[in-house]
Each structure stands twice: as C-alpha cells, then as structure tokens.
Scaffold this motif. Structure first.
Motif, PDB file in Angstrom:
ATOM      1  N   HIS A  47      -5.925   2.074  -9.065  1.00  0.00           N
ATOM      2  CA  HIS A  47      -5.331   2.070  -7.734  1.00  0.00           C
ATOM      3  C   HIS A  47      -6.382   2.555  -6.738  1.00  0.00           C
ATOM      4  O   HIS A  47      -6.503   3.763  -6.488  1.00  0.00           O
ATOM      5  CB  HIS A  47      -4.101   2.970  -7.689  1.00  0.00           C
ATOM      6  CG  HIS A  47      -2.970   2.500  -8.543  1.00  0.00           C
ATOM      7  ND1 HIS A  47      -2.157   1.449  -8.185  1.00  0.00           N
ATOM      8  CD2 HIS A  47      -2.528   2.919  -9.756  1.00  0.00           C
ATOM      9  CE1 HIS A  47      -1.255   1.245  -9.135  1.00  0.00           C
ATOM     10  NE2 HIS A  47      -1.456   2.126 -10.096  1.00  0.00           N
ATOM     11  N   ALA A  48      -7.170   1.636  -6.211  1.00  0.00           N
ATOM     12  CA  ALA A  48      -8.230   2.015  -5.276  1.00  0.00           C
ATOM     13  C   ALA A  48      -7.638   2.866  -4.152  1.00  0.00           C
ATOM     14  O   ALA A  48      -6.719   2.435  -3.460  1.00  0.00           O
ATOM     15  CB  ALA A  48      -8.894   0.765  -4.712  1.00  0.00           C
ATOM     16  N   THR A  49      -8.171   4.064  -3.980  1.00  0.00           N
ATOM     17  CA  THR A  49      -7.575   5.044  -3.075  1.00  0.00           C
ATOM     18  C   THR A  49      -8.636   5.601  -2.144  1.00  0.00           C
ATOM     19  O   THR A  49      -9.746   5.949  -2.573  1.00  0.00           O
ATOM     20  CB  THR A  49      -6.937   6.206  -3.875  1.00  0.00           C
ATOM     21  OG1 THR A  49      -5.954   5.666  -4.759  1.00  0.00           O
ATOM     22  CG2 THR A  49      -6.282   7.218  -2.965  1.00  0.00           C
ATOM     23  N   GLU A  50      -8.281   5.678  -0.864  1.00  0.00           N
ATOM     24  CA  GLU A  50      -9.197   6.259   0.121  1.00  0.00           C
ATOM     25  C   GLU A  50      -8.443   7.233   1.016  1.00  0.00           C
ATOM     26  O   GLU A  50      -7.233   7.141   1.186  1.00  0.00           O
ATOM     27  CB  GLU A  50      -9.842   5.163   0.975  1.00  0.00           C
ATOM     28  CG  GLU A  50      -8.857   4.349   1.800  1.00  0.00           C
ATOM     29  CD  GLU A  50      -9.544   3.336   2.692  1.00  0.00           C
ATOM     30  OE1 GLU A  50     -10.700   3.576   3.087  1.00  0.00           O
ATOM     31  OE2 GLU A  50      -8.912   2.311   3.006  1.00  0.00           O
ATOM     32  N   ARG A  51      -9.194   8.176   1.568  1.00  0.00           N
ATOM     33  CA  ARG A  51      -8.617   9.107   2.525  1.00  0.00           C
ATOM     34  C   ARG A  51      -8.646   8.454   3.907  1.00  0.00           C
ATOM     35  O   ARG A  51      -9.689   8.000   4.362  1.00  0.00           O
ATOM     36  CB  ARG A  51      -9.425  10.398   2.558  1.00  0.00           C
ATOM     37  CG  ARG A  51      -8.841  11.470   3.447  1.00  0.00           C
ATOM     38  CD  ARG A  51      -9.875  12.518   3.846  1.00  0.00           C
ATOM     39  NE  ARG A  51     -10.708  12.929   2.738  1.00  0.00           N
ATOM     40  CZ  ARG A  51     -11.850  13.595   2.898  1.00  0.00           C
ATOM     41  NH1 ARG A  51     -12.296  13.874   4.105  1.00  0.00           N
ATOM     42  NH2 ARG A  51     -12.567  13.954   1.843  1.00  0.00           N
ATOM     43  N   ILE A  52      -7.482   8.414   4.580  1.00  0.00           N
ATOM     44  CA  ILE A  52      -7.431   7.787   5.893  1.00  0.00           C
ATOM     45  C   ILE A  52      -7.167   8.786   7.014  1.00  0.00           C
ATOM     46  O   ILE A  52      -7.282   8.441   8.178  1.00  0.00           O
ATOM     47  CB  ILE A  52      -6.379   6.657   5.937  1.00  0.00           C
ATOM     48  CG1 ILE A  52      -4.972   7.201   5.658  1.00  0.00           C
ATOM     49  CG2 ILE A  52      -6.743   5.538   4.976  1.00  0.00           C
ATOM     50  CD1 ILE A  52      -3.873   6.206   5.957  1.00  0.00           C
ATOM     51  N   ALA A  53      -6.808  10.011   6.663  1.00  0.00           N
ATOM     52  CA  ALA A  53      -6.584  11.033   7.687  1.00  0.00           C
ATOM     53  C   ALA A  53      -6.742  12.408   7.051  1.00  0.00           C
ATOM     54  O   ALA A  53      -6.550  12.587   5.849  1.00  0.00           O
ATOM     55  CB  ALA A  53      -5.195  10.894   8.315  1.00  0.00           C
ATOM     56  N   ASN A  54      -7.100  13.360   7.893  1.00  0.00           N
ATOM     57  CA  ASN A  54      -7.325  14.727   7.449  1.00  0.00           C
ATOM     58  C   ASN A  54      -6.884  15.643   8.588  1.00  0.00           C
ATOM     59  O   ASN A  54      -7.457  15.610   9.671  1.00  0.00           O
ATOM     60  CB  ASN A  54      -8.808  14.927   7.133  1.00  0.00           C
ATOM     61  CG  ASN A  54      -9.102  16.319   6.632  1.00  0.00           C
ATOM     62  OD1 ASN A  54      -8.262  16.947   5.991  1.00  0.00           O
ATOM     63  ND2 ASN A  54     -10.298  16.816   6.921  1.00  0.00           N
ATOM     64  N   VAL A  66      -4.237  12.442   4.060  1.00  0.00           N
ATOM     65  CA  VAL A  66      -3.395  11.266   3.866  1.00  0.00           C
ATOM     66  C   VAL A  66      -4.208  10.248   3.092  1.00  0.00           C
ATOM     67  O   VAL A  66      -5.292   9.844   3.524  1.00  0.00           O
ATOM     68  CB  VAL A  66      -2.896  10.675   5.196  1.00  0.00           C
ATOM     69  CG1 VAL A  66      -2.054   9.427   4.946  1.00  0.00           C
ATOM     70  CG2 VAL A  66      -2.077  11.716   5.984  1.00  0.00           C
ATOM     71  N   LEU A  67      -3.693   9.877   1.928  1.00  0.00           N
ATOM     72  CA  LEU A  67      -4.365   8.930   1.054  1.00  0.00           C
ATOM     73  C   LEU A  67      -3.682   7.576   1.119  1.00  0.00           C
ATOM     74  O   LEU A  67      -2.454   7.500   1.232  1.00  0.00           O
ATOM     75  CB  LEU A  67      -4.331   9.437  -0.392  1.00  0.00           C
ATOM     76  CG  LEU A  67      -4.823  10.866  -0.641  1.00  0.00           C
ATOM     77  CD1 LEU A  67      -4.649  11.229  -2.116  1.00  0.00           C
ATOM     78  CD2 LEU A  67      -6.279  11.019  -0.225  1.00  0.00           C
ATOM     79  N   ALA A  68      -4.471   6.537   1.041  1.00  0.00           N
ATOM     80  CA  ALA A  68      -3.950   5.170   0.978  1.00  0.00           C
ATOM     81  C   ALA A  68      -4.336   4.588  -0.366  1.00  0.00           C
ATOM     82  O   ALA A  68      -5.523   4.484  -0.676  1.00  0.00           O
ATOM     83  CB  ALA A  68      -4.499   4.318   2.102  1.00  0.00           C
ATOM     84  N   ALA A  69      -3.333   4.258  -1.184  1.00  0.00           N
ATOM     85  CA  ALA A  69      -3.562   3.754  -2.533  1.00  0.00           C
ATOM     86  C   ALA A  69      -3.078   2.313  -2.643  1.00  0.00           C
ATOM     87  O   ALA A  69      -1.957   1.997  -2.242  1.00  0.00           O
ATOM     88  CB  ALA A  69      -2.849   4.636  -3.566  1.00  0.00           C
ATOM     89  N   LYS A  70      -3.905   1.483  -3.217  1.00  0.00           N
ATOM     90  CA  LYS A  70      -3.578   0.065  -3.366  1.00  0.00           C
ATOM     91  C   LYS A  70      -3.000  -0.222  -4.752  1.00  0.00           C
ATOM     92  O   LYS A  70      -3.197   0.557  -5.685  1.00  0.00           O
ATOM     93  CB  LYS A  70      -4.837  -0.786  -3.146  1.00  0.00           C
ATOM     94  CG  LYS A  70      -5.385  -0.707  -1.730  1.00  0.00           C
ATOM     95  CD  LYS A  70      -6.615  -1.572  -1.574  1.00  0.00           C
ATOM     96  CE  LYS A  70      -7.169  -1.505  -0.156  1.00  0.00           C
ATOM     97  NZ  LYS A  70      -8.385  -2.339   0.000  1.00  0.00           N
ATOM     98  N   ILE A 129       0.850  -1.191   0.000  1.00  0.00           N
ATOM     99  CA  ILE A 129       0.000   0.000   0.000  1.00  0.00           C
ATOM    100  C   ILE A 129       0.884   1.238   0.000  1.00  0.00           C
ATOM    101  O   ILE A 129       2.015   1.210   0.515  1.00  0.00           O
ATOM    102  CB  ILE A 129      -0.959  -0.009   1.211  1.00  0.00           C
ATOM    103  CG1 ILE A 129      -2.070   1.007   1.032  1.00  0.00           C
ATOM    104  CG2 ILE A 129      -0.217   0.187   2.508  1.00  0.00           C
ATOM    105  CD1 ILE A 129      -3.288   0.703   1.904  1.00  0.00           C
ATOM    106  N   ALA A 130       0.386   2.298  -0.616  1.00  0.00           N
ATOM    107  CA  ALA A 130       1.106   3.568  -0.656  1.00  0.00           C
ATOM    108  C   ALA A 130       0.360   4.600   0.169  1.00  0.00           C
ATOM    109  O   ALA A 130      -0.863   4.749   0.025  1.00  0.00           O
ATOM    110  CB  ALA A 130       1.242   4.057  -2.094  1.00  0.00           C
ATOM    111  N   TYR A 131       1.086   5.301   1.026  1.00  0.00           N
ATOM    112  CA  TYR A 131       0.525   6.383   1.828  1.00  0.00           C
ATOM    113  C   TYR A 131       1.072   7.704   1.307  1.00  0.00           C
ATOM    114  O   TYR A 131       2.288   7.940   1.333  1.00  0.00           O
ATOM    115  CB  TYR A 131       0.873   6.187   3.299  1.00  0.00           C
ATOM    116  CG  TYR A 131       0.341   4.894   3.866  1.00  0.00           C
ATOM    117  CD1 TYR A 131      -1.019   4.734   4.114  1.00  0.00           C
ATOM    118  CD2 TYR A 131       1.190   3.811   4.120  1.00  0.00           C
ATOM    119  CE1 TYR A 131      -1.521   3.537   4.608  1.00  0.00           C
ATOM    120  CE2 TYR A 131       0.692   2.613   4.615  1.00  0.00           C
ATOM    121  CZ  TYR A 131      -0.661   2.485   4.856  1.00  0.00           C
ATOM    122  OH  TYR A 131      -1.161   1.294   5.341  1.00  0.00           O
TER     123      TYR A 131
END
Length: 202
Positions: free
Chosen positions: A182-189, A195-199, A159-161
């Motif tokens: 690259h499924a990407t979600e926001r994990i912090a703000n 901060v995005l997490a990309a698979k 995973i990429a942060y």
C-alpha cells in the motif's frame, strides 16, 4: 491507562454513562454532537481527528466513503456535510459509540450515513476513500490487521487518509504499509500528527 483508553475500543463499555453535548467548530462547518463516557475523546474533538478533517483532501474517485473507527461520528458527519451526494459508512466495535453516531446523524438531519459493526459491512462492499483516525492503542498487531482488512476494500483508484500521532509511530506505520504493497506518503503534518495517504495494492 485512562478510562477512555480502557473502554473506547471495547464492544460494550462499562463506563458509567455521562452524556454531554459537544460543539465542533471546523473552518467550513459546525457540528453539535452528543458524546458519552466509554467512547473515544468524549470531552472534545480529538486533536488528531481535527488535523485529519482540516487537512485531508476531497475524494477523487467516484463511490462511497468509509470512516473506520467512527466513534460518535465526527468524521462521518463532516464527510456527509461536505459531500452530500456520497453515501458514507461508519464502522466501530463500540456499540455505545454506534448508538451515539446514529443519534447524531438523525439530529443533524443526515440520511446518507449508515453505522455498523465491522462484521455487518457486506464483504463485497468497496469504497472510493477511507478517512480514519485509527485506534493506535489497540496494539500493533490488531492495528495492522484492521488496516489491511479495510484497505483491501478500496476501489482500484481509491485512497485512504489516516491520521497518526508522530510519537505513536506514524512514520514507521507509513513504512510498514508501503512494505505491504500500500504505497503510502505523508500529505500533511500539524500539531504533532501526520496525515498519511495510502493507496490500494497494485
């Protein structure tokens, strides 16, 4: 555009050298880093980098870690201190930044990091996680090319942060990465940064 932004993503910055010692205080550790003119955020730890280091989780997959756009080394050195059993690679196009990063790792007594120009990383090298404050100001196309290149180096369960300022397009970047597979979600703000997490691509 400031001198910093003119030079930090160039290969051989022509800014007059102005070295200084920077103390970085994080909740779990303190780093003493030498910085210089012509590199990214030489006078303080960049706020986005701080948000990444304070919010990105530990790697979940086994394997090596990658810092893309490592600068003088705050992300890579933090990873080395937190995860001493991991090998870490830092990459940057800025040769002055790479020299500083190597010197900072040596001064900190860290032997688990290597710093390279991007083209020096073996093509078959794969990573369990990427931690990056990517160079947004390099331009959209160059940024997209850079991210796709390195995200392709993730292990299947890696995973990429990525930390990106909200007003510099973090949400649109997350959408674009997802559209690229690259499924990407926001994990912090925090503090105007996401901060995005990309698979990896499926």
């Amino acid at each position: 555009m400031t001198e910093q932004h003119q030079h930090y993503f160039t290969a051989d910055p022509d800014a007059v050298s102005d070295p200084r010692l920077l103390t970085v205080e994080l909740p779990d550790l303190t780093l003493k880093l030498t910085t210089d003119a012509g590199v990214f955020s030489p006078k303080q730890l960049d706020p986005g980098t701080r948000v990444l280091l304070e919010n990105a989780p530990a790697p979940t997959a086994d394997g090596d870690l990658l810092d893309v756009g490592c600068g003088y080394g705050p992300i890579a050195l933090t990873l080395a201190k937190r995860y001493p059993d991991r090998r870490i690679t830092g990459v940057d196009v800025n040769t002055r930044a790479l020299e500083l990063a190597r010197a900072n790792a040596k001064a900190a007594g860290v032997g688990t990091i290597t710093f390279h120009l991007p083209e020096e990383v073996p093509a078959d090298k794969r990573f369990a996680a990427i931690y990056s404050n990517p160079p947004i100001r390099v331009g959209k196309q160059a940024l997209h090319d850079l991210l796709l290149h390195w995200l392709a180096r993730l292990l299947p369960d890696g995973i990429a942060y990525l930390v990106v300022q909200k007003n510099l397009g973090s949400d649109s970047l997350a959408k674009w990465l997802t559209e690229q597979g690259h499924a990407t979600e926001r994990i912090a703000n925090a503090k105007g940064y996401r901060v995005l997490a990309a698979k990896p691509r499926a």
